[in-house]
Design an enzyme around this catalytic site. Sequence first.
Site, PDB file in Angstrom:
ATOM      1  N   ARG A 118      49.319   3.422 -22.980  1.00 31.84           N
ATOM      2  CA  ARG A 118      48.504   3.441 -22.024  1.00 31.84           C
ATOM      3  C   ARG A 118      48.479   4.924 -21.240  1.00 31.84           C
ATOM      4  NH1 ARG A 118      50.219  -1.499 -21.496  1.00 31.84           N
ATOM      5  NH2 ARG A 118      48.794  -3.233 -22.738  1.00 31.84           N
ATOM      6  N   LYS A 140      38.706  16.427 -18.280  1.00 30.32           N
ATOM      7  CA  LYS A 140      37.454  15.673 -19.585  1.00 30.32           C
ATOM      8  C   LYS A 140      38.287  15.637 -21.163  1.00 30.32           C
ATOM      9  CE  LYS A 140      33.131  15.718 -17.796  1.00 30.32           C
ATOM     10  NZ  LYS A 140      31.540  17.128 -17.906  1.00 30.32           N
ATOM     11  N   GLU A 182      31.048  30.936 -20.265  1.00 35.81           N
ATOM     12  CA  GLU A 182      30.990  30.311 -19.343  1.00 35.81           C
ATOM     13  C   GLU A 182      31.737  30.861 -17.687  1.00 35.81           C
ATOM     14  OE1 GLU A 182      31.106  27.451 -19.796  1.00 35.81           O
ATOM     15  OE2 GLU A 182      31.219  26.818 -22.034  1.00 35.81           O
ATOM     16  N   LYS A 224      36.152  25.978 -10.587  1.00 37.09           N
ATOM     17  CA  LYS A 224      35.879  24.258 -11.529  1.00 37.09           C
ATOM     18  C   LYS A 224      36.826  23.490 -10.755  1.00 37.09           C
ATOM     19  CE  LYS A 224      36.530  21.912 -15.433  1.00 37.09           C
ATOM     20  NZ  LYS A 224      35.930  21.767 -16.925  1.00 37.09           N
ATOM     21  N   ARG A 238      29.856  18.181 -10.093  1.00 31.63           N
ATOM     22  CA  ARG A 238      30.245  18.178 -11.640  1.00 31.63           C
ATOM     23  C   ARG A 238      29.714  18.994 -12.273  1.00 31.63           C
ATOM     24  NH1 ARG A 238      35.355  16.499 -13.754  1.00 31.63           N
ATOM     25  NH2 ARG A 238      35.726  17.841 -16.237  1.00 31.63           N
ATOM     26  N   HIS A 245      23.742  23.535 -20.487  1.00 35.03           N
ATOM     27  CA  HIS A 245      24.251  22.804 -21.632  1.00 35.03           C
ATOM     28  C   HIS A 245      23.041  21.963 -22.284  1.00 35.03           C
ATOM     29  CE1 HIS A 245      28.119  24.745 -19.842  1.00 35.03           C
ATOM     30  NE2 HIS A 245      29.089  23.802 -20.506  1.00 35.03           N
ATOM     31  N   HIS A 249      22.984  22.025 -25.569  1.00 32.80           N
ATOM     32  CA  HIS A 249      23.876  21.207 -26.783  1.00 32.80           C
ATOM     33  C   HIS A 249      22.587  20.638 -27.474  1.00 32.80           C
ATOM     34  CE1 HIS A 249      26.814  19.571 -23.433  1.00 32.80           C
ATOM     35  NE2 HIS A 249      27.383  20.335 -24.845  1.00 32.80           N
ATOM     36  N   HIS A 262      29.958  27.336 -29.168  1.00 27.67           N
ATOM     37  CA  HIS A 262      28.912  26.651 -27.582  1.00 27.67           C
ATOM     38  C   HIS A 262      28.438  27.460 -27.413  1.00 27.67           C
ATOM     39  CE1 HIS A 262      28.756  23.650 -24.615  1.00 27.67           C
ATOM     40  NE2 HIS A 262      29.548  23.763 -24.391  1.00 27.67           N
TER      41      HIS A 262
HETATM   42  P1  NAD Z   1      38.812  26.161 -30.670  1.00 26.56           P
HETATM   43  O1  NAD Z   1      39.574  25.823 -29.545  1.00 26.56           O
HETATM   44  O2  NAD Z   1      37.763  25.657 -31.695  1.00 26.56           O
HETATM   45  O3  NAD Z   1      38.465  27.699 -31.138  1.00 26.56           O
HETATM   46  C1  NAD Z   1      38.192  28.673 -30.894  1.00 26.56           C
HETATM   47  C2  NAD Z   1      38.388  29.703 -32.219  1.00 26.56           C
HETATM   48  O4  NAD Z   1      39.853  30.246 -32.408  1.00 26.56           O
HETATM   49  C3  NAD Z   1      39.897  28.591 -33.554  1.00 26.56           C
HETATM   50  O5  NAD Z   1      39.618  28.728 -34.658  1.00 26.56           O
HETATM   51  C4  NAD Z   1      41.122  28.451 -32.859  1.00 26.56           C
HETATM   52  O6  NAD Z   1      42.118  27.944 -34.088  1.00 26.56           O
HETATM   53  C5  NAD Z   1      41.162  29.875 -32.466  1.00 26.56           C
HETATM   54  N1  NAD Z   1      42.070  30.246 -31.166  1.00 26.56           N
HETATM   55  C6  NAD Z   1      42.840  29.442 -30.502  1.00 26.56           C
HETATM   56  N2  NAD Z   1      43.549  30.759 -30.459  1.00 26.56           N
HETATM   57  C7  NAD Z   1      43.691  31.662 -30.343  1.00 26.56           C
HETATM   58  C8  NAD Z   1      44.287  32.945 -30.077  1.00 26.56           C
HETATM   59  N3  NAD Z   1      45.051  33.350 -29.157  1.00 26.56           N
HETATM   60  N4  NAD Z   1      44.080  34.091 -30.643  1.00 26.56           N
HETATM   61  C9  NAD Z   1      43.302  33.857 -32.215  1.00 26.56           C
HETATM   62  N5  NAD Z   1      42.763  32.675 -31.803  1.00 26.56           N
HETATM   63  C10 NAD Z   1      42.929  31.978 -31.527  1.00 26.56           C
HETATM   64  O7  NAD Z   1      37.742  26.674 -29.597  1.00 26.56           O
HETATM   65  P2  NAD Z   1      37.396  26.859 -28.172  1.00 26.56           P
HETATM   66  O8  NAD Z   1      35.752  26.833 -27.657  1.00 26.56           O
HETATM   67  O9  NAD Z   1      38.743  27.217 -27.450  1.00 26.56           O
HETATM   68  O10 NAD Z   1      36.252  25.211 -27.924  1.00 26.56           O
HETATM   69  C11 NAD Z   1      35.803  24.403 -27.812  1.00 26.56           C
HETATM   70  C12 NAD Z   1      36.012  22.799 -27.425  1.00 26.56           C
HETATM   71  O11 NAD Z   1      36.191  22.755 -26.807  1.00 26.56           O
HETATM   72  C13 NAD Z   1      34.697  22.466 -28.330  1.00 26.56           C
HETATM   73  O12 NAD Z   1      35.358  21.400 -28.852  1.00 26.56           O
HETATM   74  C14 NAD Z   1      33.911  21.919 -26.814  1.00 26.56           C
HETATM   75  O13 NAD Z   1      33.263  20.385 -26.672  1.00 26.56           O
HETATM   76  C15 NAD Z   1      35.428  21.861 -25.656  1.00 26.56           C
HETATM   77  N6  NAD Z   1      34.895  21.544 -24.276  1.00 26.56           N
HETATM   78  C16 NAD Z   1      35.552  20.660 -23.481  1.00 26.56           C
HETATM   79  C17 NAD Z   1      35.449  21.028 -21.985  1.00 26.56           C
HETATM   80  C18 NAD Z   1      35.961  19.682 -21.381  1.00 26.56           C
HETATM   81  O14 NAD Z   1      35.895  20.319 -19.822  1.00 26.56           O
HETATM   82  N7  NAD Z   1      37.071  18.993 -22.011  1.00 26.56           N
HETATM   83  C19 NAD Z   1      34.886  22.224 -21.693  1.00 26.56           C
HETATM   84  C20 NAD Z   1      34.403  22.928 -22.525  1.00 26.56           C
HETATM   85  C21 NAD Z   1      34.151  22.410 -23.965  1.00 26.56           C
HETATM   86  N1  GLY Z   2      32.716  20.822 -18.643  1.00 27.54           N
HETATM   87  C1  GLY Z   2      32.285  20.943 -17.780  1.00 27.54           C
HETATM   88  C2  GLY Z   2      33.035  20.030 -17.168  1.00 27.54           C
HETATM   89  O1  GLY Z   2      34.376  19.793 -17.349  1.00 27.54           O
HETATM   90  O2  GLY Z   2      32.734  19.088 -16.359  1.00 27.54           O
END
Ligand code: NAD
Ligand code: GLY
Length: 361
Positions: A118, A140, A182, A224, A238, A245, A249, A262
């Site tokens: 939990r 998130k 972003e 943020k 927020r 997006h 999306h 993305h």
């Molecule tokens: P990712 O985590 O897939 O990373 C992109 C690529 O870069 C991957 O191949 C990864 O292995 C590689 N990588 C990571 N760090 C590296 C480094 N330092 N050097 C070389 N390669 C590296 O993608 P992302 O863009 O970081 O994240 C996208 C994800 O985040 C999506 O699933 C999206 O839904 C999520 N997201 C979440 C939030 C949130 O608020 N939680 C906000 C925006 C996006």
């Molecule tokens: N990435 C949008 C949020 O965290 O609300």
Amino acid sequence: MPIINVDLGARSYPIHIGTGLLSRPGLIAAALPSRDVLIVTNDVVAPLYLATLREALSGYATRELILPDGERYKTLDTVSAILDELVAAGFGRDCTVLALGGGVIGDMAGFAAACYQRGVGFVQVPTTLLAQVDSSVGGKTAVNHSAGKNLIGAFYQPLCVIADTAALVTLDEREYRAGLAEVFKYGLILDRDFFAWLELALPALLRREPEALEQAITRSCEIKADIVARDETEQGIRALLNLGHTFGHAIEAVHGYGRWLHGEAVAAGMMMAAQFSVRVGSLQASAVSRIEALLEAAGLPTRPPPLQYQRFFAALHRDKKVQAGQLRLVLLDDIGRARLTSEFAGDELERFLHQSLEAAA
Ligand code: NAD
Ligand code: GLY
């Protein structure tokens, strides 16, 4: 070294930003409730940064889980594997799940941390630009379902975020530029001066100069953190973080996940939001030209790919911000001033979408 506080009362936490932070032993350790730590990472990031992190945590009872890389592994099955590892380690409620990687790793590790017993400790060590300015901050967490992206998740805040800007040197160019989208978003929604600074600093940012990077990440995280502190669970302000997006999306869903990153879809989505803002009379056309120029200079798309109208329209209406069947969009009144609104004529939006998609074809 900038430290930004995410002010959430008893659940407040610091975001540390700077170069070489991964190799600072005391920094992460200060946040850990006990010696039991599960590091979750993937097979791309592990060869680059796991040894440094392991060294910084020497003296801790660390376990490591190296997952396959990719959004397609952002599933409940993978979260289940993380939970299995915590059970196998015999870790109790005082353990910590540490995410070392991009948003995919952070979202899954955070969800596992929220579920195990939990809720256990969670530390974010983001290694992509997108993760450092967005996904690691704000709590998130989620995994994808076959019916949609991020459909299963929880709000679960980390104990701290350690954004080591030196990790960005190994990031693929396309991933890096997608992360910049972003960063631009923060200027567009809330900080006109930051947007103007980004216009000037872009060449330095494209060269990944440490000072420019630190400044861009710091200002993004400040914005943020402020929004999250005011509206943790997205009841209001927020939602502004979703500029571009809703369109983005829909681009990802219809074009096919993975074809555009993305941030690329968000870039084209922000342009659509800006153009539609002009259409409804809230934004001046000169602002759209500035946004377009910045996105183009960063090598980001400024229009959607060719997409079929009906599918795009249906995807738009699956957005999480739809309320009682009514689409809500983040629109701009100016650079640095955004609002969430459903006050636009449906037929105006339809005409706009037809024109945008025809122009792309
Ligand atoms: P990712 O985590 O897939 O990373 C992109 C690529 O870069 C991957 O191949 C990864 O292995 C590689 N990588 C990571 N760090 C590296 C480094 N330092 N050097 C070389 N390669 C590296 O993608 P992302 O863009 O970081 O994240 C996208 C994800 O985040 C999506 O699933 C999206 O839904 C999520 N997201 C979440 C939030 C949130 O608020 N939680 C906000 C925006 C996006
Ligand atoms: N990435 C949008 C949020 O965290 O609300």
